[in-house]
Motif scaffolding. Structure first.
Motif, short mmCIF file in Angstrom:
data_model
loop_
_atom_site.label_atom_id
_atom_site.label_comp_id
_atom_site.label_asym_id
_atom_site.label_seq_id
_atom_site.Cartn_x
_atom_site.Cartn_y
_atom_site.Cartn_z
N UNK A 154 0.86 -1.19 0.00
CA UNK A 154 0.00 0.00 0.00
C UNK A 154 0.89 1.23 0.00
N UNK A 155 1.11 1.82 -1.18
CA UNK A 155 1.98 2.99 -1.29
C UNK A 155 1.48 4.14 -0.40
N UNK A 156 0.18 4.36 -0.38
CA UNK A 156 -0.38 5.47 0.40
C UNK A 156 -0.02 5.31 1.87
N UNK A 157 -0.09 4.09 2.38
CA UNK A 157 0.24 3.86 3.78
C UNK A 157 1.68 4.24 4.09
N UNK A 158 2.59 4.03 3.14
CA UNK A 158 3.99 4.40 3.35
C UNK A 158 4.15 5.92 3.46
N UNK A 175 5.79 14.79 -0.82
CA UNK A 175 5.36 13.46 -1.26
C UNK A 175 5.83 13.28 -2.70
N UNK A 176 6.82 12.43 -2.87
CA UNK A 176 7.40 12.17 -4.19
C UNK A 176 6.64 11.01 -4.83
N UNK A 177 5.76 11.32 -5.77
CA UNK A 177 4.98 10.27 -6.44
C UNK A 177 5.33 10.22 -7.93
N UNK A 178 6.47 10.82 -8.28
CA UNK A 178 6.77 11.02 -9.70
C UNK A 178 8.08 10.41 -10.16
N UNK A 186 4.10 6.29 -10.34
CA UNK A 186 3.53 7.44 -11.06
C UNK A 186 2.01 7.32 -11.26
N UNK A 187 1.46 6.11 -11.05
CA UNK A 187 0.01 5.96 -11.16
C UNK A 187 -0.71 6.74 -10.06
N UNK A 188 0.02 7.13 -9.00
CA UNK A 188 -0.59 7.95 -7.95
C UNK A 188 -0.91 9.36 -8.44
N UNK A 189 -0.42 9.73 -9.62
CA UNK A 189 -0.75 11.04 -10.19
C UNK A 189 -2.14 11.05 -10.83
N UNK A 190 -2.73 9.87 -11.06
CA UNK A 190 -4.08 9.80 -11.62
C UNK A 190 -5.07 10.39 -10.61
N UNK A 191 -6.13 11.01 -11.10
CA UNK A 191 -6.98 11.85 -10.25
C UNK A 191 -7.53 11.13 -9.03
N UNK A 196 -7.12 10.31 -3.10
CA UNK A 196 -7.00 9.44 -1.93
C UNK A 196 -5.71 9.71 -1.18
N UNK A 197 -4.61 9.84 -1.90
CA UNK A 197 -3.31 10.08 -1.26
C UNK A 197 -3.31 11.39 -0.49
N UNK A 198 -3.71 12.48 -1.15
CA UNK A 198 -3.63 13.79 -0.51
C UNK A 198 -4.58 13.89 0.67
N UNK A 199 -5.74 13.27 0.56
CA UNK A 199 -6.68 13.28 1.69
C UNK A 199 -6.06 12.56 2.89
N UNK A 200 -5.38 11.45 2.63
CA UNK A 200 -4.74 10.71 3.72
C UNK A 200 -3.62 11.51 4.36
#
Length: 366
Positions: A154-158, A175-178, A186-191, A196-200
Motif C-alpha cells: 500500500x503505497x499510500x500507507x507508506x 510526497x514524491x509520487x513522480x 507514477x500511477x498515484x498522479x491519476x486523479x 485518496x493520497x492527498x486526503x490521507x
C-alpha cells in the motif's frame, strides 16, 4: 581573501571537479558527500539581502535549494547550508531501508550536461535519517522528501508513515509520487489515486502536534488533461505547495548521444525546457498565489532567472552540479541578485511569473 588565494582555491576546485568526473557517477557522489562531511568544501559567500524570501511560511536567506537525491540519508544538510543553499531537501526516504536497483544505475551525458538515473529510492530508511535530523542546528531549513518502498502493498500507507514520522522535524514534507524508477508509483498522479493520497496526508497531518507544510512533486511527462486533474485535486486538497518537476522519460533532447538509451529518468540541462514549460502551465492552473518550486535543468544564472519568470517562488537544482560543482550556487545567486537590482525590484519574489504565459505556450526556450 586575496586574488592569489581566490585563484588558488578556484584551481583546487577545478582539479577536484576533474577528478570526480573521472570516477563513476555513484563513487563521485559518495566522495562529494564525504568531502562535505569532513569540511573540505568552502563556505559560500554572504547572501545578498535582496535574495531573502519566504516560502510556505518559512523565512529563507535565499531561494536556491538543493534538490532531493543528493543527500538521500540526511548526512550533509548542515554543510550544504553552509555552502550557500537557502534550503536543503533530503531523501527520498522510505519507511524501510532498500538497496534500490542493480548497478550501474547512474549515467552521465556530458555533451548535454545531462544525467540518467534508475536508482530506485536507495536509502537507509526513516530511522537513520530521523536520528541525524534530531541534531539539526537552528537556522538550517530542511525539507524531507518521502516515498514508498518498492515492495509495499500500500503505497499510500507508506506516505502516511512518512508524515507521522517526520512532522516533528521537517520544515516541510514532500510526497514524491513522480519517480519513474519505482514501478507503479507514477500511477498515484491519476486523479482518483491522487485524491485518496492527498486526503490521507492532510488527515494524518491534522492529527500531529505540528502542522508541517506538505508539498507534492510531479513528473514533467503529463498531458493537458492530466495537469488539469492534478491542479483541480491539489486546490481541493489543502496541501501547501507543488514541485515541478521530477525527471523525464523523454529522450528527445539527448537523442543519439552516448548513454541516452539507458533506462531511467533524465535530468540536468536537457530537462530544462520541458520542466519549465510544465511549471508555467501549472502556475496558470493554480493561480498566482499557490507556492511553487521550480526544479529541472537549472544550469546557470540565466536558467534560474527563467524558472522564476515561468512562475517559481523558489528553485532547486542538483544534476548541473555534477558538471559545474558547488561554485555554481554562487554564480546563480549573484545573477539573481544582479537581475533584481537592475530591474528595480523590491526582492527576488517579484521575479515570479514575469513571463509565465510565454513559457506556458512555448514561445520561450533556452
Amino acid at each position: 581573501m586575496g586574488i592569489s588565494d581566490f585563484m588558488r582555491n578556484a584551481a583546487v576546485q577545478k582539479f577536484g571537479q576533474d577528478v570526480l568526473m573521472r570516477m563513476d557517477a555513484e563513487t563521485a557522489h559518495r566522495a562529494t558527500i564525504n568531502a562535505l562531511k569532513f569540511g573540505l568544501v568552502p563556505a559560500g559567500n554572504p547572501t545578498p539581502a535582496n535574495l531573502a524570501t519566504s516560502f510556505c511560511g518559512l523565512d529563507l536567506p535565499n531561494p536556491v535549494g538543493m534538490a532531493p537525491g543528493f543527500d538521500k540519508n540526511a548526512e550533509v544538510f548542515g554543510p550544504l547550508a553552509k555552502a550557500g543553499f537557502g534550503f536543503v531537501e533530503v531523501g527520498t526516504l522510505t519507511p524501510r531501508a532498500q538497496k534500490g536497483n542493480p548497478t550501474p544505475r547512474v549515467f552521465r551525458i556530458p555533451e548535454a550536461m545531462g544525467v540518467i538515473n534508475r536508482l530506485g529510492f536507495n536509502n537507509e530508511g526513516h530511522e537513520f535519517a530521523f536520528e541525524r535530523l534530531k541534531g539539526r542546528k537552528p537556522g538550517q531549513t530542511v525539507g524531507i522528501n518521502i516515498g514508498a518502498n518498492k515492495d509495499s502493498e500500500d503505497f499510500v500507507a507508506d506516505y502516511v508513515v512518512g508524515v507521522t514520522r517526520f512532522s516533528p522535524l521537517a520544515d516541510y514534507l514532500t510526497a514524491n509520487i513522480s519517480s519513474p524508477n519505482t514501478p507503479g508509483l507514477r500511477s498515484l498522479q491519476a486523479e482518483d489515486a491522487l485524491r485518496r493520497l492527498l486526503a490521507a496526508l492532510v488527515e494524518t497531518r491534522a492529527a500531529q502536534p505540528r502542522q508541517t507544510p506538505i508539498l507534492l512533486k510531479i513528473a514533467p511527462d503529463l498531458g493537458e488533461a492530466e495537469m488539469d486533474a492534478i491542479a483541480r485535486t491539489i486546490l481541493e486538497s489543502g496541501i501547501d505547495g507543488l514541485i515541478v518537476s521530477n525527471t523525464t522519460l523523454s529522450r528527445d533532447a539527448v537523442a543519439g548521444l552516448e548513454n541516452a538509451d539507458e533506462i531511467g529518468g533524465l535530468s540536468g540541462k536537457p530537462l530544462f525546457n520541458l520542466a519549465t514549460r510544465r511549471l508555467a502551465q501549472m502556475r496558470l492552473r493554480l493561480g498566482p498565489d499557490f507556492p511553487l518550486v521550480g526544479v529541472g535543468g537549472i544550469h546557470s544564472a540565466q536558467s534560474a532567472i527563467a524558472k522564476f519568470e515561468a512562475g517559481a517562488n523558489v528553485i532547486q537544482l542538483y544534476s548541473a552540479l555534477v558538471y559545474g560543482g558547488l561554485d555554481m550556487i554562487e554564480e546563480i545567486k549573484s545573477g539573481l541578485s544582479q537581475t533584481v537590482s537592475e530591474r528595480g525590484l523590491a526582492g527576488v519574489s517579484a521575479l515570479s511569473g514575469a513571463a509565465v504565459t510565454d513559457w506556458a505556450e512555448g514561445r520561450i526556450t533556452l
